[in-house]
Design a protein around this motif. Sequence first.
Motif, short mmCIF file in Angstrom:
data_model
loop_
_atom_site.label_atom_id
_atom_site.label_comp_id
_atom_site.label_asym_id
_atom_site.label_seq_id
_atom_site.Cartn_x
_atom_site.Cartn_y
_atom_site.Cartn_z
N LEU A 153 45.61 52.42 35.78
CA LEU A 153 46.53 51.40 35.30
C LEU A 153 46.11 51.02 33.89
CD1 LEU A 153 47.14 48.88 38.25
CD2 LEU A 153 48.77 50.50 37.29
N ALA A 154 47.08 50.74 33.05
CA ALA A 154 46.79 50.30 31.68
C ALA A 154 46.76 48.78 31.63
CB ALA A 154 47.84 50.84 30.73
N VAL A 155 45.85 48.26 30.79
CA VAL A 155 45.76 46.82 30.59
C VAL A 155 45.67 46.56 29.09
CG1 VAL A 155 44.72 46.30 32.82
CG2 VAL A 155 43.25 46.86 30.89
N ALA A 156 45.91 45.31 28.72
CA ALA A 156 45.92 44.96 27.30
C ALA A 156 44.53 45.06 26.68
CB ALA A 156 46.48 43.56 27.11
N SER A 157 43.49 44.72 27.45
CA SER A 157 42.12 44.78 26.94
C SER A 157 41.17 44.83 28.12
CB SER A 157 41.81 43.55 26.09
OG SER A 157 41.82 42.38 26.88
N LYS A 158 39.88 45.06 27.82
CA LYS A 158 38.87 45.16 28.88
C LYS A 158 38.84 43.89 29.72
CE LYS A 158 34.00 46.18 29.73
NZ LYS A 158 34.30 47.19 30.75
N SER A 159 39.08 42.75 29.11
CA SER A 159 39.03 41.48 29.85
C SER A 159 40.08 41.39 30.94
CB SER A 159 39.17 40.30 28.89
OG SER A 159 40.43 40.33 28.23
N ASN A 160 41.13 42.22 30.83
CA ASN A 160 42.20 42.20 31.83
C ASN A 160 41.91 43.10 33.04
OD1 ASN A 160 43.93 41.98 28.94
ND2 ASN A 160 44.44 40.50 30.53
N GLU A 161 40.74 43.74 33.06
CA GLU A 161 40.41 44.59 34.19
C GLU A 161 40.41 43.81 35.51
OE1 GLU A 161 36.88 46.90 33.86
OE2 GLU A 161 37.41 47.78 31.93
N ILE A 162 40.04 42.55 35.45
CA ILE A 162 39.94 41.73 36.66
C ILE A 162 41.27 41.69 37.40
CG2 ILE A 162 39.57 39.39 37.53
CD1 ILE A 162 37.51 38.99 35.33
N THR A 163 42.37 41.60 36.67
CA THR A 163 43.69 41.56 37.32
C THR A 163 44.20 42.96 37.65
OG1 THR A 163 44.77 41.48 35.14
CG2 THR A 163 44.31 39.38 36.22
N ALA A 164 43.80 43.95 36.87
CA ALA A 164 44.31 45.31 37.09
C ALA A 164 43.66 45.99 38.28
CB ALA A 164 44.09 46.15 35.83
N ILE A 165 42.37 45.72 38.51
CA ILE A 165 41.65 46.43 39.58
C ILE A 165 42.29 46.23 40.96
CG2 ILE A 165 39.46 46.55 40.83
CD1 ILE A 165 38.05 46.14 38.11
N PRO A 166 42.62 44.98 41.37
CA PRO A 166 43.27 44.83 42.68
C PRO A 166 44.61 45.56 42.77
CG PRO A 166 42.45 42.71 41.91
CD PRO A 166 42.32 43.67 40.76
N GLU A 167 45.37 45.57 41.68
CA GLU A 167 46.65 46.29 41.68
C GLU A 167 46.43 47.78 41.87
OE1 GLU A 167 49.18 45.43 38.37
OE2 GLU A 167 48.49 43.35 38.24
N LEU A 168 45.42 48.33 41.20
CA LEU A 168 45.12 49.76 41.34
C LEU A 168 44.64 50.07 42.74
CD1 LEU A 168 44.76 52.58 40.16
CD2 LEU A 168 42.54 51.86 39.25
N LEU A 169 43.77 49.24 43.29
CA LEU A 169 43.25 49.47 44.63
C LEU A 169 44.36 49.53 45.67
CD1 LEU A 169 40.15 47.08 44.54
CD2 LEU A 169 40.08 49.58 44.59
N GLU A 170 45.38 48.69 45.49
CA GLU A 170 46.48 48.65 46.45
C GLU A 170 47.24 49.97 46.50
OE1 GLU A 170 47.20 46.58 48.67
OE2 GLU A 170 46.28 44.67 48.12
N LEU A 171 47.21 50.73 45.41
CA LEU A 171 47.97 51.98 45.33
C LEU A 171 47.23 53.18 45.91
CD1 LEU A 171 49.33 51.62 41.67
CD2 LEU A 171 50.61 51.21 43.78
N LEU A 172 45.92 53.02 46.16
CA LEU A 172 45.09 54.17 46.50
C LEU A 172 44.83 54.29 47.99
CD1 LEU A 172 42.40 53.74 43.69
CD2 LEU A 172 44.46 55.15 43.62
N ALA A 173 44.62 55.53 48.45
CA ALA A 173 44.19 55.79 49.82
C ALA A 173 42.66 55.83 49.82
CB ALA A 173 44.76 57.12 50.31
N LEU A 174 42.02 54.80 50.37
CA LEU A 174 40.57 54.63 50.24
C LEU A 174 39.83 54.58 51.57
CD1 LEU A 174 40.61 51.87 47.47
CD2 LEU A 174 39.98 54.28 47.15
N LYS A 175 40.51 54.80 52.68
CA LYS A 175 39.89 54.64 53.99
C LYS A 175 38.61 55.48 54.09
CE LYS A 175 40.86 54.79 58.95
NZ LYS A 175 41.88 55.06 59.98
N GLY A 176 37.50 54.79 54.46
CA GLY A 176 36.24 55.47 54.64
C GLY A 176 35.44 55.71 53.38
N CYS A 177 36.00 55.37 52.21
CA CYS A 177 35.30 55.59 50.95
C CYS A 177 34.44 54.39 50.58
CB CYS A 177 36.31 55.85 49.82
SG CYS A 177 37.27 57.37 50.03
N THR A 178 33.55 54.60 49.64
CA THR A 178 32.73 53.52 49.07
C THR A 178 33.15 53.32 47.63
OG1 THR A 178 30.83 54.01 50.50
CG2 THR A 178 30.41 52.76 48.48
N VAL A 179 33.66 52.14 47.32
CA VAL A 179 34.16 51.83 45.99
C VAL A 179 33.05 51.17 45.18
CG1 VAL A 179 35.89 50.55 44.66
CG2 VAL A 179 36.51 51.57 46.86
#
Length: 377
Positions: A153-179
């Motif tokens: 996901l693209a964000v305006a700056s590094k400081s916006n990673e906090i809001t982008a990370i949950p959005e990205l996680l929601e899109l991924l298949a992560l069952k059984g993985c270690t993030v």
Amino acid sequence: MPNPKVSSEKISGFSSFFADLKDPRRTHQGNRLYPLEEILFLCIAAVISGADTWTSINLFGKSKLDWLKKWYPYENGIPSHDVLGKVFAALEPGAFSRCFISWVNSIADTTRGEVVAIDGKTICRSDDKGKGKSAIHVVSAFASENGLCLGQLAVASKSNEITAIPELLELLALKGCTVTIDAMGCQKNIAKTIVEKDADYILMVKGNQKGLRDQIEKLFSIKPVASENKDSDLGHGRIEHRKCEVINQLNFLDDRQEWVGLKSVIRITSERISKDTGKGTTQIRYYISSLDTDAKSINRAVRSHWSVENKLHWVLDVVFKEDASLKKKDNSALNYNIIAKMALTLMDREKSTKKSKPSKRLLAALDDNYRDKILRV
């Protein structure tokens, strides 16, 4: 539509995930000379074959038109570099990214315990100071064992990673993985999201969670270590010794119930010694995790996190020349980032040769059969 003379099975893995992507060109242009699917396929095939600019993609298309027609009609030939630039400047990158994530989810074979590193990268030279446009920052998810970028996901700056990370996680298949995420991602809602995806987390704790870090340091002074692991690494002109220590008695940790799934805190001590000078430096890092006491697995996972730097970011910079690009207009840089990641994914999944990525790109440029092999993976 694909060329009816060609088996649809050849391109179904590509077209089925991108066929519904909205064409950004105005509808009053009629039927359009160059269908969007043909443009996308041209660009991915060209980038696999060493093209890094709209001009070189156009040249590839003109020289390989007969080969391209095995896959799509290309009734009006190859679009100019100006047309390519305008299309990718206007293409909505969020929708393109979601198509990419769906495609990767269909081919990725993540296994239980696989480390998925979440990390951000600024695309250098994607800014346009004359128009007040900042450089693009992209948060990516990278499956370290498979070597696949699972999404971004693209964000305006590094400081916006906090809001982008949950959005990205929601899109991924992560069952059984270690993030694994660096200190920017050490947030309670991010830990909660990961656990809700049936995955585990290892989150670095630094100054942005000073109270938590101070408590973890204190725990290591009063509680016994439940598990410990040591390993060493020789390379890059240095020797590195790492010690991973895990504590799972967290009764003195304030607010521990607010961190969903929290089971352990971790201290990793790294000692690096220069082979040339013999001088050493020591660094201590702290983490929280939903994993329990297996220090060996945790040590491996933390080390795997940094593979995103040399297996994804470095490759995009050096092999695909992302940071050297002058694709500044509108969405061009971000959409090229997605194309490069698609090309990288296809190249990594082609296992018939152990050649380097630059050599694979050269071979794909010279050998139509090898290019076919990459695209059919």
